[in-house]
Design an enzyme around this catalytic site. Structure first.
Site, PDB file in Angstrom:
ATOM      1  N   HIS A  82       0.862  -1.188   0.000  1.00  0.00           N
ATOM      2  CA  HIS A  82       0.000   0.000   0.000  1.00  0.00           C
ATOM      3  C   HIS A  82       0.897   1.237   0.000  1.00  0.00           C
ATOM      4  O   HIS A  82       1.792   1.360   0.851  1.00  0.00           O
ATOM      5  CB  HIS A  82      -0.899   0.007   1.225  1.00  0.00           C
ATOM      6  CG  HIS A  82      -1.859  -1.143   1.271  1.00  0.00           C
ATOM      7  ND1 HIS A  82      -3.089  -1.105   0.654  1.00  0.00           N
ATOM      8  CD2 HIS A  82      -1.762  -2.376   1.842  1.00  0.00           C
ATOM      9  CE1 HIS A  82      -3.715  -2.262   0.856  1.00  0.00           C
ATOM     10  NE2 HIS A  82      -2.931  -3.052   1.567  1.00  0.00           N
ATOM     11  N   SER A 121      -3.120   1.844  -4.202  1.00  0.00           N
ATOM     12  CA  SER A 121      -3.577   2.992  -3.425  1.00  0.00           C
ATOM     13  C   SER A 121      -4.994   3.379  -3.842  1.00  0.00           C
ATOM     14  O   SER A 121      -5.369   3.229  -5.000  1.00  0.00           O
ATOM     15  CB  SER A 121      -2.635   4.185  -3.620  1.00  0.00           C
ATOM     16  OG  SER A 121      -2.946   5.230  -2.724  1.00  0.00           O
ATOM     17  N   GLY A 170      -9.308  -2.019   2.844  1.00  0.00           N
ATOM     18  CA  GLY A 170      -9.996  -1.186   3.823  1.00  0.00           C
ATOM     19  C   GLY A 170     -10.530  -2.043   4.957  1.00  0.00           C
ATOM     20  O   GLY A 170     -10.305  -3.259   5.007  1.00  0.00           O
ATOM     21  N   GLU A 229      -9.365 -11.731   6.208  1.00  0.00           N
ATOM     22  CA  GLU A 229      -8.454 -11.004   7.112  1.00  0.00           C
ATOM     23  C   GLU A 229      -8.890 -11.154   8.561  1.00  0.00           C
ATOM     24  O   GLU A 229      -8.075 -11.033   9.476  1.00  0.00           O
ATOM     25  CB  GLU A 229      -8.456  -9.515   6.778  1.00  0.00           C
ATOM     26  CG  GLU A 229      -7.672  -9.119   5.576  1.00  0.00           C
ATOM     27  CD  GLU A 229      -7.593  -7.608   5.482  1.00  0.00           C
ATOM     28  OE1 GLU A 229      -6.628  -7.032   5.996  1.00  0.00           O
ATOM     29  OE2 GLU A 229      -8.514  -6.999   4.896  1.00  0.00           O
TER      30      GLU A 229
END
Length: 375
Positions: free
Chosen positions: A43, A123, A198, A228
């Site tokens: 990122h 990004s 996110g 995640e």
């Protein structure tokens, strides 16, 4: 021959790295610095180094960020709360095109200095109305910085993925997809795909499914953060039907940690590579320790795995260190580490011709980097 995970987890003690002792400050040995590497999960904002942050802070005294300097300068000793603090500072610092250009160039230069030969940055396009920074201009600025590094003859190839931030919802995601499609056609191959990331607890994968299906039909590659957190089983099952081209983290896919054998079978059947970020997972507290990371689970299955940094600046690591951590924690020989690095080329979103060029680079460097005992 291709070295499999099953082979290399039982390494010759004379060539295996000593067991990892949990000292994050251990100096990275020359082999890992010289090792040519591929970074596929980075990122942009999270990759900004403390040095770049300090330089931007000095240029923006009006922001009154000095009280955050302790967290910034703590490096590897940052707590998780301090890591989040650093993320907030970064968003305050990147406001103008010039800020964005500077950090992108610095991040690319730092990856190149660490021996990374191919890098995929990702990004979320951001808008800063007061500074006149539009989302389109955001992407154009990142591309300009990539091109500038190419002109400076840096020994690194860079590609870019536009990120969909789950918190912004499906409508914004569709705008991002359309922009990515535009740049796929107009960036001379520098924009290659989409990332879904996110807060994993924000929204549900089904809300983004139409966007991601459209992206696939438009020729965009998909690198999706999946599993995640332990509560994403149903969502992961759904998104695997796409299927994605790569999976970010995949921490809770297997049944031992709350996933299921069906999820594992689906990932294996599709041969979907996993982007694994050891330090990020340990510091982010989704994995209890390096020893308990899911890397060896997939590696022993001979499933495609790629070691990545995720947020090298915030978590104060680099790709050389991640390779050394994997080797010392899981007893990998230098030959096994070399294979892991070389196979990452296959899992990149680079075009076929560039993959061929990269394989040749690895072949040329091999006799100069790999110890003779491993040849």
């Amino acid at each position: 021959r291709r070295h499999t995970g099953a082979d290399t987890m039982r390494t010759d003690p004379s060539t295996a790295e000593p067991a990892y002792r949990g000292d994050m400050q251990e100096e990275v040995r020359p082999f890992y610095r010289q090792l040519p590497k591929v970074e596929l999960h980075a990122h942009l904002n999270g990759s900004i180094s403390a040095q770049t942050m300090e330089r931007l802070i000095a240029l923006k005294p009006h922001l009154n960020i000095q009280h955050h300097m302790t967290a910034i300068q703590k490096g590897q000793h940052r707590t998780l709360a301090e890591c989040f603090q650093v993320f907030k500072v970064i968003h305050q610092l990147i406001v103008t095109e010039e800020d964005l250009f500077t950090v992108t160039r610095d991040v690319i230069q730092e990856f190149a200095a660490d021996g990374v030969k191919y890098l995929e940055l990702r990004s979320t396009p951001r808008e800063e109305k007061q500074a006149g920074l539009t989302k389109r201009k955001y992407v154009e600025t990142v591309i300009a910085a990539i091109r500038q590094c190419k002109q400076e003859d840096l020994d690194i190839e860079v590609r870019f993925l536009l990120a969909i931030d789950r918190r912004n919802g499906p409508d914004v995601a569709m705008e991002t997809e359309k922009m990515a499609e535009d740049f796929l056609l107009s960036s001379d191959g520098l924009v290659v795909g989409l990332d879904l990331s996110g807060d994993p607890t924000a929204g549900h994968g089904k809300d983004f499914l139409p966007v991601l299906q459209k992206a696939k039909s438009d020729g965009l590659k998909l690198a999706l953060h999946l599993s995640e957190v332990p509560t994403q089983k149903e969502e992961t099952e759904l998104l695997l039907t796409l299927p994605p081209d790569r999976i970010g983290h995949g921490t809770f896919l297997h049944s031992d940690v709350g996933g299921s054998q069906a999820l594992v079978d689906s990932v294996r059947k599709g041969n979907i590579p996993l982007e694994l970020c050891l330090t990020s997972n340990v510091k982010g507290q989704t994995v209890a320790s390096y020893e308990k990371h899911h890397f060896p689970y997939w590696y022993r299955l001979d499933h495609p795995c790629v070691l990545c940094t995720d947020d090298k600046g915030v978590f104060s690591t680099d790709l050389s260190q991640e390779y050394q951590l994997a080797a010392t924690t899981f007893g990998l020989s230098q030959e096994a580490v070399w294979s892991l690095s070389e196979q990452a080329i296959d899992h990149s979103f680079a075009p076929y011709s560039l993959k061929q060029d990269l394989r040749q680079r690895w072949a040329d460097l091999r006799p100069h980097v790999l110890n003779k005992v491993c040849l």
